[in-house]
Design a protein around this motif. Sequence first.
Motif, short mmCIF file in Angstrom:
data_model
loop_
_atom_site.label_atom_id
_atom_site.label_comp_id
_atom_site.label_asym_id
_atom_site.label_seq_id
_atom_site.Cartn_x
_atom_site.Cartn_y
_atom_site.Cartn_z
N GLY A 243 -19.10 21.34 -17.65
CA GLY A 243 -19.31 21.82 -16.30
C GLY A 243 -18.61 21.01 -15.24
O GLY A 243 -18.71 21.31 -14.05
N GLN A 244 -17.88 19.97 -15.64
CA GLN A 244 -17.13 19.16 -14.70
C GLN A 244 -15.88 19.91 -14.26
O GLN A 244 -15.31 20.71 -15.01
CB GLN A 244 -16.75 17.84 -15.36
CG GLN A 244 -16.11 16.84 -14.41
CD GLN A 244 -15.86 15.51 -15.07
OE1 GLN A 244 -15.72 15.44 -16.29
NE2 GLN A 244 -15.79 14.45 -14.30
N TYR A 245 -15.43 19.65 -13.03
CA TYR A 245 -14.25 20.32 -12.50
C TYR A 245 -13.17 19.29 -12.18
O TYR A 245 -13.45 18.13 -11.91
CB TYR A 245 -14.61 21.09 -11.22
CG TYR A 245 -15.45 22.32 -11.48
CD1 TYR A 245 -14.87 23.55 -11.68
CD2 TYR A 245 -16.84 22.22 -11.55
CE1 TYR A 245 -15.64 24.68 -11.94
CE2 TYR A 245 -17.62 23.34 -11.79
CZ TYR A 245 -17.02 24.56 -11.98
OH TYR A 245 -17.77 25.67 -12.23
N ARG A 246 -11.93 19.75 -12.24
CA ARG A 246 -10.81 18.90 -11.83
C ARG A 246 -9.75 19.77 -11.16
O ARG A 246 -9.68 20.99 -11.36
CB ARG A 246 -10.20 18.16 -13.02
CG ARG A 246 -9.34 19.04 -13.93
CD ARG A 246 -8.60 18.21 -14.98
NE ARG A 246 -7.74 19.04 -15.82
CZ ARG A 246 -6.99 18.58 -16.81
NH1 ARG A 246 -7.02 17.30 -17.10
NH2 ARG A 246 -6.22 19.39 -17.52
N GLN A 253 -9.98 23.65 -12.55
CA GLN A 253 -10.31 23.81 -13.97
C GLN A 253 -11.71 23.30 -14.25
O GLN A 253 -12.21 22.41 -13.55
CB GLN A 253 -9.30 23.07 -14.85
CG GLN A 253 -7.89 23.62 -14.79
CD GLN A 253 -6.96 22.88 -15.73
OE1 GLN A 253 -7.18 21.71 -16.07
NE2 GLN A 253 -5.92 23.54 -16.18
N ARG A 254 -12.33 23.85 -15.29
CA ARG A 254 -13.68 23.47 -15.68
C ARG A 254 -13.65 22.98 -17.13
O ARG A 254 -13.01 23.60 -17.99
CB ARG A 254 -14.63 24.67 -15.55
CG ARG A 254 -16.07 24.38 -15.99
CD ARG A 254 -16.92 25.64 -15.89
NE ARG A 254 -18.31 25.39 -16.26
CZ ARG A 254 -18.77 25.41 -17.50
NH1 ARG A 254 -17.94 25.68 -18.51
NH2 ARG A 254 -20.05 25.18 -17.75
N TRP A 255 -14.36 21.86 -17.41
CA TRP A 255 -14.44 21.31 -18.76
C TRP A 255 -15.56 22.03 -19.50
O TRP A 255 -16.72 22.02 -19.05
CB TRP A 255 -14.71 19.82 -18.68
CG TRP A 255 -14.82 19.13 -20.01
CD1 TRP A 255 -15.95 18.68 -20.62
CD2 TRP A 255 -13.74 18.81 -20.91
NE1 TRP A 255 -15.64 18.10 -21.82
CE2 TRP A 255 -14.30 18.17 -22.04
CE3 TRP A 255 -12.37 19.01 -20.87
CZ2 TRP A 255 -13.52 17.73 -23.10
CZ3 TRP A 255 -11.59 18.56 -21.93
CH2 TRP A 255 -12.17 17.94 -23.03
N ASP A 256 -15.22 22.66 -20.63
CA ASP A 256 -16.23 23.44 -21.37
C ASP A 256 -16.87 22.64 -22.51
O ASP A 256 -17.61 23.18 -23.33
CB ASP A 256 -15.63 24.73 -21.92
CG ASP A 256 -14.61 24.50 -23.03
OD1 ASP A 256 -14.35 23.32 -23.38
OD2 ASP A 256 -14.07 25.49 -23.56
N ARG A 261 -10.62 24.65 -18.96
CA ARG A 261 -10.38 26.08 -18.79
C ARG A 261 -10.23 26.38 -17.30
O ARG A 261 -10.79 25.66 -16.46
CB ARG A 261 -11.55 26.91 -19.33
CG ARG A 261 -11.87 26.66 -20.79
CD ARG A 261 -10.80 27.19 -21.71
NE ARG A 261 -11.22 27.14 -23.11
CZ ARG A 261 -10.41 27.39 -24.14
NH1 ARG A 261 -9.15 27.67 -23.91
NH2 ARG A 261 -10.86 27.33 -25.38
N PRO A 262 -9.51 27.45 -16.96
CA PRO A 262 -9.46 27.85 -15.54
C PRO A 262 -10.86 28.10 -15.02
O PRO A 262 -11.66 28.80 -15.65
CB PRO A 262 -8.63 29.14 -15.57
CG PRO A 262 -7.81 29.06 -16.82
CD PRO A 262 -8.67 28.33 -17.81
N PRO A 367 -16.14 33.49 -23.86
CA PRO A 367 -15.71 32.84 -22.62
C PRO A 367 -14.80 31.65 -22.89
O PRO A 367 -15.03 30.85 -23.80
CB PRO A 367 -17.03 32.39 -21.98
CG PRO A 367 -18.05 33.33 -22.53
CD PRO A 367 -17.61 33.62 -23.94
N GLY A 368 -13.74 31.56 -22.08
CA GLY A 368 -12.81 30.45 -22.20
C GLY A 368 -11.77 30.63 -23.28
O GLY A 368 -10.91 29.76 -23.45
N THR A 369 -11.82 31.73 -24.03
CA THR A 369 -10.88 31.96 -25.12
C THR A 369 -9.71 32.82 -24.63
O THR A 369 -9.89 33.70 -23.80
CB THR A 369 -11.58 32.65 -26.29
OG1 THR A 369 -12.64 31.82 -26.75
CG2 THR A 369 -10.62 32.92 -27.44
N VAL A 370 -8.53 32.54 -25.17
CA VAL A 370 -7.33 33.26 -24.77
C VAL A 370 -7.16 34.52 -25.61
O VAL A 370 -7.29 34.49 -26.84
CB VAL A 370 -6.09 32.36 -24.91
CG1 VAL A 370 -4.82 33.12 -24.58
CG2 VAL A 370 -6.22 31.13 -24.01
#
Length: 399
Positions: A243-246, A253-256, A261-262, A367-370
């Motif tokens: 749930g961290q963002y950068r 982006q969000r860390w899953d 991930r975007p 979610p988060g998969t391409v």
Amino acid sequence: MPVRSAWLVNRTETETGQSRADTRLSPVGTMAPNGALTTTSGVIPGSTGGEYLMSALYVFGENAGMRATVSPGRAVIQGREPAGAYPVVLTDYTEVTFDDGDATNPRIDLVVLRVHDAQSDGGNRTEAVLEVLVGKPGATPEPPQVPEASLPLARVTVPAGASVGTGGIPWADAVYDLRVSTVAVGGILADSWNRDTPGGYPGQYRDTSSALQRWDGTRWASYPRETGGIAPQDALAAGEYTGQYRDEAGRLQRWDGTVWRPAVPSSAFAFNNDGGYCSTTAWVEAVDDTKGPTLIATFTAPVSGAVLVTVGFMGNTGIDNRWSRMSATIRKESTLVLEPHETRSAIVSSKVLTSVSTTFPVTGLQPGTVYTAVSAYSSSATDNKGWYDNRFVRVDPFV
């Protein structure tokens, strides 16, 4: 020696009055807690003119020989828990002397500011002093243990054979500064050395001279990457919590828990305006007689696991009352997720050139998969040569 300590020898124990230990245990002055009854030991930061983080109790050597100088300054030293913390001050520049070096091996000595309190430690001294703790010589020497009620100021490497007659200790390389700062509870620690000293409580802050950090209970975390904060570009290769963002080159982006991930998946779009024909009754993913490539829209599934897929083209049929269709195939890498179907297709059924499109939902994605959405075409009969131009596939996250 000009070392003094408040609340050490200026009062005596009485049955009814305030004792020295009572005073030391009371939350007065520069006391940053690291326990219910304990205080973080350290040097009080500051320097004349504010140029340096702290000038107090600095250990240095200027002349060849076996003596170093300790600069004036103030500190707080925690003794045993029942004893409390001792405010200490060194009022003048003071020299400390080192023993000659071992004949064969180097050693590491410690310069410490130490409180002896006979009432607390059971010894026969009651005073604050500067001491040199002599280490054990060895090929790879280790510094001596730090006694209770002591504040390490510097680690000094004494070479083998060092003495006044041989030039003494090479001060420029021999001294390693061990000072740490301490401030009042709620204050921001000054710590440009980034020591591994743990914090005293979650929510404590320190300034490393390049970043503001917060103690989270287990580690110092730079404030921009703390819970709820957005880590700046290039600050984190891997996330520190789900749930961290950068900020990555202007994209959030969000860390899953595994990869970045975007944070807000964007639309995917593929387009080609080079026309082509299709006369096959089975679904195919390319048209004939065109230089344009197969249309592939690559997208990342949003947290909802749902997207809206839109396909469209400008075209006509080769024969009246026949049809030509365009749909899309959804894949996860090489795995088929959703095949093209007439109920999910844009259709023309006339020789008149017509622009058509359709939109359909795709759900149940990870979610988060391409994934990819690939154009697909079919005709009602092999003798019907359908024309497809200005073809496009668009995928929008459905949040």
